[in-house]
Design a protein around this motif. Structure first.
Motif, PDB file in Angstrom:
ATOM      1  N   THR A   1       0.811  -1.221   0.000  1.00  0.00           N
ATOM      2  CA  THR A   1       0.000   0.000   0.000  1.00  0.00           C
ATOM      3  C   THR A   1       0.846   1.273   0.000  1.00  0.00           C
ATOM      4  OG1 THR A   1      -0.159  -0.187   2.415  1.00  0.00           O
ATOM      5  CG2 THR A   1      -1.994  -1.058   1.110  1.00  0.00           C
ATOM      6  N   ALA A   2       2.081   1.202   0.513  1.00  0.00           N
ATOM      7  CA  ALA A   2       2.939   2.397   0.533  1.00  0.00           C
ATOM      8  C   ALA A   2       3.228   2.903  -0.877  1.00  0.00           C
ATOM      9  CB  ALA A   2       4.240   2.092   1.269  1.00  0.00           C
ATOM     10  N   LEU A   3       3.190   2.007  -1.873  1.00  0.00           N
ATOM     11  CA  LEU A   3       3.455   2.419  -3.249  1.00  0.00           C
ATOM     12  C   LEU A   3       2.403   3.385  -3.763  1.00  0.00           C
ATOM     13  CD1 LEU A   3       4.506  -0.965  -4.915  1.00  0.00           C
ATOM     14  CD2 LEU A   3       5.979   0.990  -4.485  1.00  0.00           C
ATOM     15  N   THR A   4       1.173   3.279  -3.259  1.00  0.00           N
ATOM     16  CA  THR A   4       0.075   4.088  -3.780  1.00  0.00           C
ATOM     17  C   THR A   4       0.045   5.484  -3.180  1.00  0.00           C
ATOM     18  OG1 THR A   4      -1.531   3.433  -2.094  1.00  0.00           O
ATOM     19  CG2 THR A   4      -1.272   1.972  -3.993  1.00  0.00           C
ATOM     20  N   LYS A   5       0.840   5.722  -2.125  1.00  0.00           N
ATOM     21  CA  LYS A   5       0.892   7.027  -1.444  1.00  0.00           C
ATOM     22  C   LYS A   5      -0.503   7.480  -1.015  1.00  0.00           C
ATOM     23  CE  LYS A   5       5.075   8.490  -3.857  1.00  0.00           C
ATOM     24  NZ  LYS A   5       5.718   9.472  -4.751  1.00  0.00           N
ATOM     25  N   GLY A   6      -1.270   6.519  -0.513  1.00  0.00           N
ATOM     26  CA  GLY A   6      -2.590   6.831   0.004  1.00  0.00           C
ATOM     27  C   GLY A   6      -3.689   6.878  -1.029  1.00  0.00           C
ATOM     28  N   GLU A   7      -3.336   6.661  -2.296  1.00  0.00           N
ATOM     29  CA  GLU A   7      -4.329   6.706  -3.354  1.00  0.00           C
ATOM     30  C   GLU A   7      -5.232   5.475  -3.242  1.00  0.00           C
ATOM     31  OE1 GLU A   7      -3.841   8.583  -7.744  1.00  0.00           O
ATOM     32  OE2 GLU A   7      -2.648   6.822  -7.295  1.00  0.00           O
ATOM     33  N   GLY A   8      -6.505   5.664  -3.403  1.00  0.00           N
ATOM     34  CA  GLY A   8      -7.439   4.547  -3.343  1.00  0.00           C
ATOM     35  C   GLY A   8      -8.023   4.243  -4.704  1.00  0.00           C
ATOM     36  N   ASN A   9      -8.958   3.312  -4.740  1.00  0.00           N
ATOM     37  CA  ASN A   9      -9.688   2.984  -5.963  1.00  0.00           C
ATOM     38  C   ASN A   9      -8.763   2.539  -7.100  1.00  0.00           C
ATOM     39  OD1 ASN A   9     -12.072   2.658  -7.424  1.00  0.00           O
ATOM     40  ND2 ASN A   9     -11.927   4.702  -8.322  1.00  0.00           N
ATOM     41  N   TYR A  10      -7.752   1.733  -6.757  1.00  0.00           N
ATOM     42  CA  TYR A  10      -6.850   1.219  -7.790  1.00  0.00           C
ATOM     43  C   TYR A  10      -7.159  -0.252  -8.029  1.00  0.00           C
ATOM     44  CZ  TYR A  10      -4.362  -0.423  -3.633  1.00  0.00           C
ATOM     45  OH  TYR A  10      -4.043  -1.005  -2.434  1.00  0.00           O
ATOM     46  N   GLN A  11      -6.665  -0.762  -9.160  1.00  0.00           N
ATOM     47  CA  GLN A  11      -6.846  -2.168  -9.508  1.00  0.00           C
ATOM     48  C   GLN A  11      -5.535  -2.919  -9.297  1.00  0.00           C
ATOM     49  OE1 GLN A  11      -8.547  -1.528 -13.579  1.00  0.00           O
ATOM     50  NE2 GLN A  11     -10.101  -2.951 -12.879  1.00  0.00           N
ATOM     51  N   ILE A  12      -5.650  -4.194  -8.997  1.00  0.00           N
ATOM     52  CA  ILE A  12      -4.480  -5.055  -8.822  1.00  0.00           C
ATOM     53  C   ILE A  12      -4.430  -6.053  -9.977  1.00  0.00           C
ATOM     54  CG2 ILE A  12      -3.371  -6.778  -7.348  1.00  0.00           C
ATOM     55  CD1 ILE A  12      -4.720  -5.489  -4.953  1.00  0.00           C
ATOM     56  N   TYR A  13      -3.260  -6.148 -10.599  1.00  0.00           N
ATOM     57  CA  TYR A  13      -3.022  -7.169 -11.626  1.00  0.00           C
ATOM     58  C   TYR A  13      -1.801  -7.966 -11.219  1.00  0.00           C
ATOM     59  CZ  TYR A  13      -6.376  -5.286 -14.962  1.00  0.00           C
ATOM     60  OH  TYR A  13      -7.539  -4.885 -15.588  1.00  0.00           O
ATOM     61  N   LYS A  14      -1.917  -9.276 -11.345  1.00  0.00           N
ATOM     62  CA  LYS A  14      -0.764 -10.124 -11.074  1.00  0.00           C
ATOM     63  C   LYS A  14      -0.476 -10.960 -12.314  1.00  0.00           C
ATOM     64  CE  LYS A  14       1.253 -13.473  -7.878  1.00  0.00           C
ATOM     65  NZ  LYS A  14       1.143 -14.155  -6.558  1.00  0.00           N
ATOM     66  N   ASN A  15       0.742 -10.849 -12.807  1.00  0.00           N
ATOM     67  CA  ASN A  15       1.140 -11.541 -14.032  1.00  0.00           C
ATOM     68  C   ASN A  15       0.163 -11.284 -15.174  1.00  0.00           C
ATOM     69  OD1 ASN A  15       3.196 -12.580 -12.452  1.00  0.00           O
ATOM     70  ND2 ASN A  15       2.173 -14.533 -12.094  1.00  0.00           N
ATOM     71  N   GLY A  16      -0.336 -10.034 -15.229  1.00  0.00           N
ATOM     72  CA  GLY A  16      -1.223  -9.643 -16.316  1.00  0.00           C
ATOM     73  C   GLY A  16      -2.675  -9.995 -16.119  1.00  0.00           C
ATOM     74  N   MET A  17      -3.043 -10.560 -14.958  1.00  0.00           N
ATOM     75  CA  MET A  17      -4.412 -10.959 -14.691  1.00  0.00           C
ATOM     76  C   MET A  17      -5.005 -10.126 -13.567  1.00  0.00           C
ATOM     77  SD  MET A  17      -6.017 -13.479 -16.272  1.00  0.00           S
ATOM     78  CE  MET A  17      -7.022 -14.194 -14.968  1.00  0.00           C
ATOM     79  N   PRO A  18      -6.307  -9.769 -13.656  1.00  0.00           N
ATOM     80  CA  PRO A  18      -6.942  -9.108 -12.513  1.00  0.00           C
ATOM     81  C   PRO A  18      -6.798  -9.978 -11.269  1.00  0.00           C
ATOM     82  CG  PRO A  18      -8.369  -9.021 -14.445  1.00  0.00           C
ATOM     83  CD  PRO A  18      -7.231  -9.930 -14.794  1.00  0.00           C
ATOM     84  N   ALA A  19      -6.444  -9.371 -10.153  1.00  0.00           N
ATOM     85  CA  ALA A  19      -6.171 -10.133  -8.932  1.00  0.00           C
ATOM     86  C   ALA A  19      -6.715  -9.371  -7.735  1.00  0.00           C
ATOM     87  CB  ALA A  19      -4.668 -10.373  -8.786  1.00  0.00           C
ATOM     88  N   THR A  20      -6.618 -10.010  -6.566  1.00  0.00           N
ATOM     89  CA  THR A  20      -7.030  -9.383  -5.316  1.00  0.00           C
ATOM     90  C   THR A  20      -5.880  -9.477  -4.328  1.00  0.00           C
ATOM     91  OG1 THR A  20      -7.894 -11.400  -4.287  1.00  0.00           O
ATOM     92  CG2 THR A  20      -9.383 -10.185  -5.752  1.00  0.00           C
ATOM     93  N   VAL A  21      -6.065  -8.873  -3.169  1.00  0.00           N
ATOM     94  CA  VAL A  21      -5.048  -8.932  -2.119  1.00  0.00           C
ATOM     95  C   VAL A  21      -4.767 -10.376  -1.725  1.00  0.00           C
ATOM     96  CG1 VAL A  21      -4.596  -8.321   0.295  1.00  0.00           C
ATOM     97  CG2 VAL A  21      -5.593  -6.630  -1.255  1.00  0.00           C
ATOM     98  N   ASN A  22      -5.782 -11.232  -1.821  1.00  0.00           N
ATOM     99  CA  ASN A  22      -5.608 -12.636  -1.437  1.00  0.00           C
ATOM    100  C   ASN A  22      -4.667 -13.400  -2.367  1.00  0.00           C
ATOM    101  OD1 ASN A  22      -7.388 -12.340   0.730  1.00  0.00           O
ATOM    102  ND2 ASN A  22      -9.178 -12.840  -0.537  1.00  0.00           N
ATOM    103  N   ASP A  23      -4.368 -12.827  -3.526  1.00  0.00           N
ATOM    104  CA  ASP A  23      -3.479 -13.494  -4.487  1.00  0.00           C
ATOM    105  C   ASP A  23      -2.006 -13.149  -4.266  1.00  0.00           C
ATOM    106  OD1 ASP A  23      -5.564 -14.761  -5.958  1.00  0.00           O
ATOM    107  OD2 ASP A  23      -6.008 -12.836  -6.916  1.00  0.00           O
ATOM    108  N   ILE A  24      -1.712 -12.269  -3.336  1.00  0.00           N
ATOM    109  CA  ILE A  24      -0.325 -11.864  -3.089  1.00  0.00           C
ATOM    110  C   ILE A  24       0.385 -12.941  -2.276  1.00  0.00           C
ATOM    111  CG2 ILE A  24       1.171 -10.098  -2.087  1.00  0.00           C
ATOM    112  CD1 ILE A  24      -1.115  -8.097  -2.478  1.00  0.00           C
ATOM    113  N   ARG A  25       1.604 -13.280  -2.691  1.00  0.00           N
ATOM    114  CA  ARG A  25       2.393 -14.315  -2.023  1.00  0.00           C
ATOM    115  C   ARG A  25       3.741 -13.732  -1.587  1.00  0.00           C
ATOM    116  NH1 ARG A  25      -1.999 -15.971  -2.692  1.00  0.00           N
ATOM    117  NH2 ARG A  25      -2.693 -17.939  -3.632  1.00  0.00           N
ATOM    118  N   GLN A  26       4.380 -14.459  -0.681  1.00  0.00           N
ATOM    119  CA  GLN A  26       5.710 -14.053  -0.235  1.00  0.00           C
ATOM    120  C   GLN A  26       6.666 -14.012  -1.425  1.00  0.00           C
ATOM    121  OE1 GLN A  26       7.527 -16.658   2.652  1.00  0.00           O
ATOM    122  NE2 GLN A  26       8.986 -15.104   3.339  1.00  0.00           N
TER     123      GLN A  26
END
Length: 788
Positions: free
Chosen positions: A384-409
């Motif tokens: 979240t620090a990357l967004t500098k407090g900006e909200g309403n953004y989308q997450i993509y992982k490996n080019g696919m729409p993703a969610t916070v639950n898709d983030i891995r170590q």
């Protein structure tokens, strides 16, 4: 009259997928003033700064919420009229009793009070009329310079700047009502919701002056800014807001040229839009004006095809091959580019007024130089620090729409603030730390597996824990930059590719499937027959010794490990879902591994025995499939004949059999000759696939097929829209690369689009013979057509 609205951002790339948008008049902009959060005010203040009308309150501040006094407004008015150099001569005069000789704005107030607009000198029998002074006092000989100015007062002054006097306005309950009404028609009050009695803030005043620049002067179609030496020109399509140009620190590139600019920056959301450029008297860019009512659509493409694009979610958009596409600031043609576009690519479609695709714009795929690594098993979003407090953004992982639950170590994230997209990558490369520049303490780039990789600042501390010669796993951004490094015990590399070549000394070249990494090469233990068997195989790659690579085969064994069949329509393999951006590859024997589109699989299902490899992503979906001769599209089809070639040996010359396929492309007849002992029947029509193995620099045959013949087909049996042929027994799809031959003229039908060549063949004769490779349920297609 209606003022054309000027924008500096209209549409974020992160619009909801599949939403058609018709841009409305809105603005967003970057500014040298760091305390302005309202995008319209930021854009206006930046424009005024460039014109020398404002310079802020010091320290990069503008104080947009602060009030504006009557004297401050006078100064801004004189400056926007281009008459600031006349101010010193007015300092010694006394016009208003409360503007003393020590007042900082005395010269500006006196100058403004001396300027008259409107009026005439008479002539031709007409009497002279008095003009209207730009500013007047409050009626008692005073000006009240330090009182906060009201909207009615400010608007009256600016309408007089446009040439309107008291004789041009109607009366009203308040003295300023006529000017307020006229200002509304002129566009001076756009983006402001103020009454005449309202006080105005510094930010609101900036918008007033900005609107003044694009308002028309009295009795003219010219914008006010043209009187300042500025001009408006067609800017075509905005390609790059961070372009480079000799002699300038910053520049903006459009399809009509590259312009120097002193702007603090244009919003990246403008890229891809059509519009006009506003240039100052030195031809430096002041602003970019997107055109109104342009329809665009920002989407994420899961699969690119020759004449269409399938979106994440399953919708298919028609895409003519000759469509213009802008990528990396260059104009290209979709037909020449589509095979190199990656699944998951975000793109904006722009449409004509008739609703047809006009052009495509691909934002730069380059990741930010600011990245973060998930150092531990995440709980929530560690980025979240990357967004500098900006909200309403989308997450993509490996080019696919993703969610916070898709983030891995050990995932790596970058953030595109313009698109409001967080891009997450799990790309890793395990290899030896071979070299570094300039040194191990401050690495800017390193070498591993013979590849030069740029190092981001967030990876420097990690790399200090390793020395040259160590084996490590590099954590990479989506564009191949090193964001972190860990031991091989903590994480393993996941680079996958196919063996492109192996030299006699065992040096192998592996083409990685991730195009960002390209290819790697190094010595291996494979020689002779073992090397030949590795050609074209899918492998994982790692390196534990300088100049050497280790290949772990994923295909070519006795079993792929895949269970269950591929249900093509349901997009499942053994009941497990495929990823929307599943990457599909195919090979025939020892042929080159080639990417194919999922839509090329026309079989109802594919058995596990025809799937050489299936890889899963972080969510357990299949994201890589390697097929064994399933689509039939890797073959070159045409008339087959036998040939020979001679090769020297210690026993003399050896005659080797070859197979020649005579076919055509858009330019006419071509021939392909491959080495192999195949018994070819007379007048056979079929296809061959080239092996990566060679003999005397000529490729061997990896596979061949003879086509089945069906004559007496009428032109009416062809459905050119559905690309099918209906016979008495079946409905066959038509291959996108079908070849057509005229037996009467002994010539091939040629065209840019093979379907156009097929229509030529149908027009020539209703006596049509089709040639297909297998039944439709098994993926068969019409590969060749002969008419006479």
């Amino acid at each position: 009259m209606k003022k054309r609205t000027w924008l500096s951002a209209l549409l974020a790339v992160a619009l909801l997928v599949s939403m058609l948008v018709v841009p409305s008049a809105s603005a967003a902009g970057n500014s040298a003033f760091t305390d302005i959060t309202d995008p319209d005010q930021a854009n206006a203040a930046e424009m005024l700064r460039l014109l020398g009308v404002v310079n802020g309150t010091g320290g990069g501040a503008f104080r947009p919420q602060g009030t504006l006094t009557r004297s401050e407004f006078c100064k801004m008015t004189v400056e926007i009229m281009g008459r600031g150099d006349e101010e010193p001569a007015q300092r010694s005069r006394t016009i208003f009793t409360d503007v003393s000789s020590t007042h900082w704005a005395r010269g500006y107030i006196n100058l403004a009070a001396s300027i008259t607009v409107g009026g005439s000198s008479g002539g031709d029998g007409e009497s002279a009329t008095a003009g209207t002074r730009l500013i007047m006092g409050v009626g008692d000989g005073t000006f009240q310079p330090d009182r906060v100015i009201t909207c009615g007062e400010a608007v009256t002054i600016l309408m007089r700047v446009l040439g309107y006097g008291d004789g041009d306005v109607a009366g009203g309950l308040n003295w300023y009502d006529g000017y307020m009404g006229l200002a509304g028609s002129a566009g001076l009050l756009d983006k402001l919701n103020l009454t005449g009695a309202s006080t105005i803030s510094r930010g609101q005043a900036a918008i007033l002056f900005y609107n003044l620049l694009f308002a028309k002067t009295k009795g003219s179609d010219s914008l006010y800014l043209t009187g300042l030496g500025c001009k408006v020109e067609d800017g075509g399509i905005l390609l790059d807001v961070n372009a480079t140009l000799a002699g300038s620190n910053t520049a903006v590139k459009t399809t009509t040229g590259t312009y120097k600019t002193d702007r603090a920056g244009l919003d990246e959301n403008l890229e891809g839009m059509q519009g006009d450029v506003v240039l100052d008297k030195n031809d430096k860019l002041l602003a970019f004006q997107p055109k109104e009512n342009i329809t665009s659509r920002a989407v994420n493409v899961a699969e690119w095809a020759y004449n269409e694009a399938r979106l994440t979610g399953g919708e298919t958009l028609e895409l003519p091959p000759q469509t213009t596409i802008y990528q990396d600031g260059e104009k290209k043609v979709y037909e020449e580019l589509w095979q190199d576009l990656k699944p998951g690519t975000p793109v904006t479609f722009y449409y004509t007024a008739e609703g047809k695709v006009d052009y495509l714009f691909l934002r730069s795929a380059s990741a930010s130089d600011t990245a973060m690594v998930a150092r531990s098993v995440p709980s929530g979003n560690p980025f979240t620090a990357l967004t500098k407090g900006e909200g309403n953004y989308q997450i993509y992982k490996n080019g696919m729409p993703a969610t916070v639950n898709d983030i891995r170590q050990y995932d790596v994230a970058t953030y595109d603030s313009g698109a409001k997209v967080m891009n997450i990558s799990d790309l890793r490369l395990t290899g030896m730390y071979e070299n570094v520049y300039p040194n191990t303490d401050t690495p800017a780039k390193i070498w591993a597996m013979g590849k030069e990789l740029p190092v981001l600042p967030c990876a420097v501390e990690d790399l200090r824990n390793f020395k040259i010669g160590d084996t490590l796993t590099l954590l990479l951004t989506s564009d191949g930059k090193v964001a972190g490094a860990v031991t091989t015990a903590a994480a393993k590399g996941n680079a996958v590719g196919y063996v492109k070549s192996i030299a006699e000394d065992g040096t192998a070249v592996v083409q990685l499937l991730d195009s960002v990494l390209g290819k790697v090469e190094g010595k291996t233990s494979y020689r002779g027959d073992s090397a030949e068997k590795m050609m074209g195989e899918l492998v994982t790659v790692s390196s534990y010794k300088l100049g050497q690579i280790t290949l772990t085969r994923l295909t070519g064994g006795s079993s792929s490990g895949v269970t269950g069949k591929l249900d093509v329509a349901a997009r499942t393999l053994g009941g497990v879902a495929l990823a929307d951006n599943v990457a599909v590859y195919e090979k025939v024997g020892s042929s080159k591994l080639q990417p194919v589109k999922y839509s090329q699989i026309t079989a109802v299902s594919v058995p596990a025995s025809k799937i050489l490899y299936a890889g899963k992503d972080y969510a357990g979906r299949y994201n890589v499939l390697v097929l064994d001769d399933v689509t039939g599209d890797l073959y070159t089809y045409g008339f087959m004949s036998k040939g020979t070639m001679t090769t020297p040996s210690s026993m003399g010359e050896i005659v080797n059999s070859t197979v020649i396929v005579t076919t055509s492309d858009k330019n006419g007849e071509t021939k392909l000759e491959l080495v192999g002992g195949v018994e070819v029947p007379r007048n056979a029509i079929g296809g061959v696939v080239a092996s990566l193995n060679t003999l005397q620099d000529k490729n061997k045959i990896a596979g061949y097929v003879f086509l089945k013949e069906l004559g007496g087909v009428h032109r009416s049996a062809f459905d050119m829209k559905a690309k099918t042929v209906t016979t008495t027994d079946m409905v066959l799809p038509i291959s996108d690369s079908v070849v057509c031959y005229n037996k009467t003229t002994k010539q091939w039908f040629t065209a840019e689009d093979p379907m156009d060549a097929l229509n030529q063949a149908r027009a020539f004769s209703d006596n049509i013979t089709i040639y297909y490779d297998r039944t439709p349920e098994n993926g068969g297609k019409v590969r060749a057509v002969v008419v006479q």
